[in-house]
Each structure stands twice: as C-alpha cells, then as structure tokens.
Design a protein around this motif. Structure first.
Motif, mmCIF file in Angstrom:
data_model
loop_
_atom_site.group_PDB
_atom_site.id
_atom_site.type_symbol
_atom_site.label_atom_id
_atom_site.label_comp_id
_atom_site.label_asym_id
_atom_site.label_seq_id
_atom_site.Cartn_x
_atom_site.Cartn_y
_atom_site.Cartn_z
ATOM 1 N N LEU A 279 -95.634 -23.012 50.222
ATOM 2 C CA LEU A 279 -96.768 -22.089 50.341
ATOM 3 C C LEU A 279 -97.711 -22.542 51.461
ATOM 4 O O LEU A 279 -98.223 -21.722 52.222
ATOM 5 N N THR A 280 -97.909 -23.856 51.575
ATOM 6 C CA THR A 280 -98.753 -24.390 52.644
ATOM 7 C C THR A 280 -98.170 -24.050 54.007
ATOM 8 O O THR A 280 -98.889 -23.663 54.940
ATOM 9 N N GLN A 281 -96.860 -24.171 54.119
ATOM 10 C CA GLN A 281 -96.199 -23.886 55.386
ATOM 11 C C GLN A 281 -96.304 -22.407 55.759
ATOM 12 O O GLN A 281 -96.559 -22.050 56.908
ATOM 13 N N LEU A 282 -96.113 -21.535 54.793
ATOM 14 C CA LEU A 282 -96.186 -20.093 55.060
ATOM 15 C C LEU A 282 -97.606 -19.656 55.380
ATOM 16 O O LEU A 282 -97.821 -18.795 56.244
ATOM 17 N N HIS A 283 -98.591 -20.246 54.695
ATOM 18 C CA HIS A 283 -99.991 -19.932 54.987
ATOM 19 C C HIS A 283 -100.349 -20.335 56.413
ATOM 20 O O HIS A 283 -101.100 -19.647 57.102
ATOM 21 N N TYR A 284 -99.808 -21.476 56.834
ATOM 22 C CA TYR A 284 -100.069 -21.940 58.204
ATOM 23 C C TYR A 284 -99.535 -20.929 59.217
ATOM 24 O O TYR A 284 -100.207 -20.610 60.212
ATOM 25 N N THR B 260 -89.261 -25.805 54.830
ATOM 26 C CA THR B 260 -88.338 -26.110 53.726
ATOM 27 C C THR B 260 -89.069 -25.911 52.407
ATOM 28 O O THR B 260 -90.264 -26.181 52.313
ATOM 29 N N PRO B 261 -88.346 -25.460 51.356
ATOM 30 C CA PRO B 261 -88.985 -25.302 50.048
ATOM 31 C C PRO B 261 -88.816 -26.526 49.152
ATOM 32 O O PRO B 261 -89.345 -26.557 48.042
ATOM 33 N N GLN B 262 -88.076 -27.531 49.615
ATOM 34 C CA GLN B 262 -87.743 -28.670 48.765
ATOM 35 C C GLN B 262 -88.063 -30.005 49.427
ATOM 36 O O GLN B 262 -88.319 -30.076 50.630
ATOM 37 N N LYS B 263 -88.015 -31.064 48.626
ATOM 38 C CA LYS B 263 -88.286 -32.406 49.107
ATOM 39 C C LYS B 263 -87.059 -32.993 49.805
ATOM 40 O O LYS B 263 -85.940 -32.527 49.636
ATOM 41 N N ASN B 264 -87.319 -34.032 50.602
ATOM 42 C CA ASN B 264 -86.267 -34.815 51.251
ATOM 43 C C ASN B 264 -85.431 -34.005 52.235
ATOM 44 O O ASN B 264 -84.218 -34.218 52.343
ATOM 45 N N PHE B 265 -86.079 -33.088 52.965
ATOM 46 C CA PHE B 265 -85.372 -32.302 53.975
ATOM 47 C C PHE B 265 -85.951 -32.504 55.381
ATOM 48 O O PHE B 265 -85.769 -31.689 56.265
ATOM 49 N N ASN C 237 -93.370 -35.374 55.155
ATOM 50 C CA ASN C 237 -92.021 -35.498 54.613
ATOM 51 C C ASN C 237 -91.698 -34.370 53.651
ATOM 52 O O ASN C 237 -90.625 -33.780 53.709
ATOM 53 N N ASN C 238 -92.648 -34.070 52.770
ATOM 54 C CA ASN C 238 -92.395 -33.097 51.717
ATOM 55 C C ASN C 238 -93.532 -32.086 51.603
ATOM 56 O O ASN C 238 -94.281 -32.080 50.631
ATOM 57 N N PRO C 239 -93.688 -31.217 52.590
ATOM 58 C CA PRO C 239 -94.760 -30.211 52.518
ATOM 59 C C PRO C 239 -94.426 -29.112 51.515
ATOM 60 O O PRO C 239 -93.253 -28.803 51.282
ATOM 61 N N LYS C 240 -95.465 -28.515 50.952
ATOM 62 C CA LYS C 240 -95.257 -27.393 50.024
ATOM 63 C C LYS C 240 -94.938 -26.137 50.822
ATOM 64 O O LYS C 240 -95.509 -25.904 51.895
ATOM 65 N N VAL D 127 -90.125 -17.646 60.740
ATOM 66 C CA VAL D 127 -89.940 -18.912 60.044
ATOM 67 C C VAL D 127 -88.453 -19.103 59.793
ATOM 68 O O VAL D 127 -87.768 -18.169 59.359
ATOM 69 N N VAL D 128 -87.946 -20.292 60.087
ATOM 70 C CA VAL D 128 -86.580 -20.630 59.671
ATOM 71 C C VAL D 128 -86.684 -21.593 58.499
ATOM 72 O O VAL D 128 -87.472 -22.547 58.526
ATOM 73 N N ILE D 129 -85.919 -21.323 57.455
ATOM 74 C CA ILE D 129 -86.027 -22.073 56.201
ATOM 75 C C ILE D 129 -84.699 -22.743 55.885
ATOM 76 O O ILE D 129 -83.643 -22.101 55.896
#
Length: 463
Positions: A407-412, A373-378, A402-405, A421-423
């Motif tokens: 860019l961090t997720q894509l780098h992983y 997710t690109p946003q918080k609270n998802f 809860n609220n990962p960044k 990746v599903v967003i």
C-alpha cells in the motif's frame, strides 16, 4: 597552528583551560604534544557549534530558492528556448569573464547574471537571475542577422504560449537623430535617452516633467520630442518618417530608417511583420547599442476570475552593438554583433502565477515505472527488474527498503504521478510472469517475464 585562527572568541577560554592540563607522559617539560593541542582545538570548535547560533540562514534580498516543482517548470522553459537557439544553428558556449578575442560566431549561453540595483521581486525582477543569450558576431550583409534574432524571439514567445505579444523596434541612430533635430544638447543625449526609456512605465507628462525639471531640458524641446515618441506603427511609419521635414535632414536618422525599411522586408518574408511595431519611444538606455534595438512585451488581456494582472514589463530584448567588442581589443578591431536576451525569470514568474491560479500540479520526477512487491524477501528480484528497466533506457524507481508494504508503494506512485507499476511476488515468480499495473485505472495484467520490458516500452510509446 592555522586552526587556531578559526576559533570564535568565546571558545578561547575553554581552549586555554584544556591547554593548561598537565602534559601527557610522552611529552617533556612544558612542551605540548600536537595530538593534545589538536584535540583541544577540535573539542572547542564542537562546543562552539553546539551553542545556539546568533544568526538565521536565509536567502539574500533579490535571490530565491527553487523547489523541485519550480525546477521542473524552469527546465521546460529553458529546453524550449535552447532548442530554438539550436534550430537556428547556434552553438552552446561557456566562456571566462574576460576573453582575448571574438571573430565570427553564432552562439547561445544560459547562465546566472547579476544586476546592481534594488530588485522588484513581485514582478520577477531579481538581483541574481538566469539569462538566455543568443548572439551573432561577424561582418554580414545588413539586417539579415537582425531579422533572424527577431524571428527567434517570435518562435520562443509563441512556443511558450504566454499569450499575445508585440516586439517594439527602433534604431539608436534614429533616437540620436531625433534628439538632434529637436534641439537636445549632445551632452544631454544619454540623460534624455534614459528618461524616454521609462515611457513603458510612466505617462508622457511624467517623463516630460523629469526631462524639463530634473534634467534641465527646455520645455519646447521636450514638446518636440513628445511629437515623435508617441508615434508607433509598421513599415508605413518608416516611410512617413522618411518624409518628416526635420528627421529627413539628419544623416544618422536616415541611415537608421533605411535599415529599418530593409528589416521590415525580411520580417515580412519571415511571416512575422504583424508582430513587430516601429516604436519611436523605444530607447533602450544601455549606451553600447549602435543600431537596431528591440524589446518584446506581453499584451495585457482581460484577467479571468481569480487572476491578478501581471505587469512584468519586457520579457525579451536586444539589439545591435557593433562597437562593444572593439572596446576590449587592444588594437581596436571592431566586430559587428547583434543579439537578444530572454527574460527567463519574468517568464517563469508569469507561468508560476498562472499555475497557482489554475491549481495545476507539477510532477517533480520523470519516473515512468515503479518496481513493487507485495511480499517480504523480494529485494533481489526487484533489483533484477529495475536493472533491466534502466538498461533499456526506462526511467524507473523503487523504495529503498527490504520489505516495503504494498500500500505504501502504491500510494507513492499515486502521489508522484508514476503511470505504471511492475509487481513481482511469490505467485508471479512461480508462474514466470510479471504483473503490470496502471496507476490511473488500477487495472493489472500478467505478462511473461521475458516480455515485460517490451510491453512496458509499448505502453509508454502509446501514452
């Protein structure tokens, strides 16, 4: 109190000082309450563990730790080996260290075993190692199970793509017959057999020296053995040995040669005769072998730039052991057996070295999809998506935040090799869609929420 016996010596002083405190109000006289004693014991133990340890944790010599990357490679090797065993009708079996009986079976077993000797770790030879065994037990017509064991060896070694290989075969009855006609005293058969077994590592002159000087064999007897053990070939050599003026006079040797001739007939029908060599130097030092013996070796190829020569010895071996089971049967019932073992550690060592040379990377997980997710609270939406993927049999992951960044997720995903990746974000939730992103191309496409699992399955089936 049992805990007291576990205390290190240096903790006793601290413990005694605490035990000498005045008793608590609920105690009478000098009797200590159990809670106070327990408290003192635990406090002393904690202090002892907090002190700097006087030892270093390390793996014992001849053993090794396996990283996630190592485990991936090992599992692929084992999967190939076990699938071959199953293709030939073997059943998996795990047994106690001692058993009451064996009658008739075809089984395989994969597990850790140990050897009592100094390990040669640089060649993939450990004290603790994994071994894959395949055995056929029971009374059957001659050489049919033996031929199948050799066929299995060929299938596994071809499937592992380790390079060209050769399987040496001989028969212990031929070995013993050869010793007899050459003049080896029967009392020295096993000792000379162990020397002959070193011919894959030592030159003949060194083996001869060991037999003559260290084991007291007459030089002329050693020379007669040398005439035989330097012979190797196919079925034509079997025919030649039938005509040998000395060997043809020995009943044991003739029985072994007869079985080898039949074996080569079956190997030809299996289409693997060109991978098999009748080698009179093969002795297999273990005493329990009674008939056909075999050993697979990789043929050395010219090393490419940056590669080191891999001298690992045999990578698979086995043979017939018709008398072994009867040794453990109180009534002495014999159960004919033939089997093979795959040297997983040596194979793993070869694969590992080649991967290092080529700089190949290994994925340590099989994750197919990452939920981001690109946003918080998802977090709740991500949990719903990943549950749908899991329930559909798709291997999926997400970060435990809860609220990962983003860019961090894509780098992983890029670092671990996850392909898709599903967003899900505010815009996707509002439009009732899910974005699917290809990690390799970075292309994204919006798919209706109800269709996203089917789209993922389609992409995975095409990749």
């Amino acid at each position: 109190m049992p805990l007291l016996g576990l205390l290190p010596r240096r903790a006793w002083a601290s413990l005694l000082s605490q035990l000498l405190r005045p008793p608590c109000a609920s105690c009478t006289g000098a009797v200590r309450c159990q809670s106070q004693v327990a408290e003192a014991v635990l406090t002393s133990q904690l202090k002892a563990h907090q002190e700097k340890p006087n030892f270093i944790i390390k793996t014992p010599k001849g053993t090794r730790d396996l990283s996630p990357q190592h485990m991936v490679v090992r599992e692929k090797i084992l999967d190939l080996v076990i699938s071959c065993f199953k293709r030939h009708g073997a059943k998996g079996m795990d047994t106690p260290a001692f058993e009451l009986k064996v009658k008739k079976m075809k089984r395989y077993h994969v597990g850790k075993v140990w050897r009592r000797e100094s390990p040669t770790i640089v060649q993939g030879r450990y004290r603790e190692f994994c071994q894959c065994d395949f055995d056929i037990a029971g009374q059957f017509d001659p050489m049919i199970p033996d031929a199948e064991c050799l066929k299995i060896m060929c299938e596994i070694l071809s499937g592992l793509q380790l390079g060209d290989f050769l399987i040496k075969v001989n028969d212990r009855r031929i070995v013993d017959g050869m010793f007899a006609v050459c003049g080896v005293p029967e009392s020295k058969f096993r000792a000379i057999c162990s020397s002959i077994d070193k011919l894959d590592k030592m030159a003949w002159k060194d083996v001869r020296h060991e037999m003559v000087v260290k084991k007291g064999l007459a030089p002329e007897v050693a020379d007669r053995i040398g005439d035989y053990v330097q012979c190797h070939g196919g079925v034509s050599l079997v025919e030649q040995m039938f005509q040998d003026p000395r060997l043809s006079q020995n009943k044991q040797a003739l029985e072994g040669l007869g079985d080898l001739k039949l074996l080569f007939e079956y190997l030809t029908l299996f289409g693997i005769a060109d991978k098999i060599s009748f080698d009179l130097s093969l002795a297999r030092g273990l005493d329990y072998y009674t008939g056909v013996i075999y050993e697979a070796v990789l043929l050395q190829t010219p090393t490419q730039a940056g590669e080191e020569p891999l001298n690992v010895g045999s990578v698979a071996a086995g043979g017939r052991y018709d008398g072994l089971v009867g040794m453990f049967d109180p009534k002495g019932h014999k159960v004919p057996c033939v089997g093979l073992s795959i040297g997983v550690e040596r194979i793993f060592y070869i694969v590992e070295q080649r991967m290092k040379t080529k700089g190949e990377k290994v994925r340590t997980t099989e994750t197919q999809v990452f939920v981001a997710t690109p946003q918080k609270n998802f977090l709740q939406e991500r949990l719903k998506l990943i549950a749908e993927l899991w329930d559909s049999g798709i291997k999926a992951e997400m970060l435990y935040k809860n609220n990962p960044k983003l860019l961090t997720q894509l780098h992983y995903c890029e670092s671990t090799g996850i392909p898709l990746v599903v967003i899900i974000g505010e815009q996707e939730l509002k439009e009732g869609v899910i974005k699917i992103r290809s990690v390799a191309s970075r292309e994204e496409v919006a798919i209706k929420r109800e269709n996203f699992v089917a789209e993922i399955q389609k992409r995975l089936s095409e990749s």
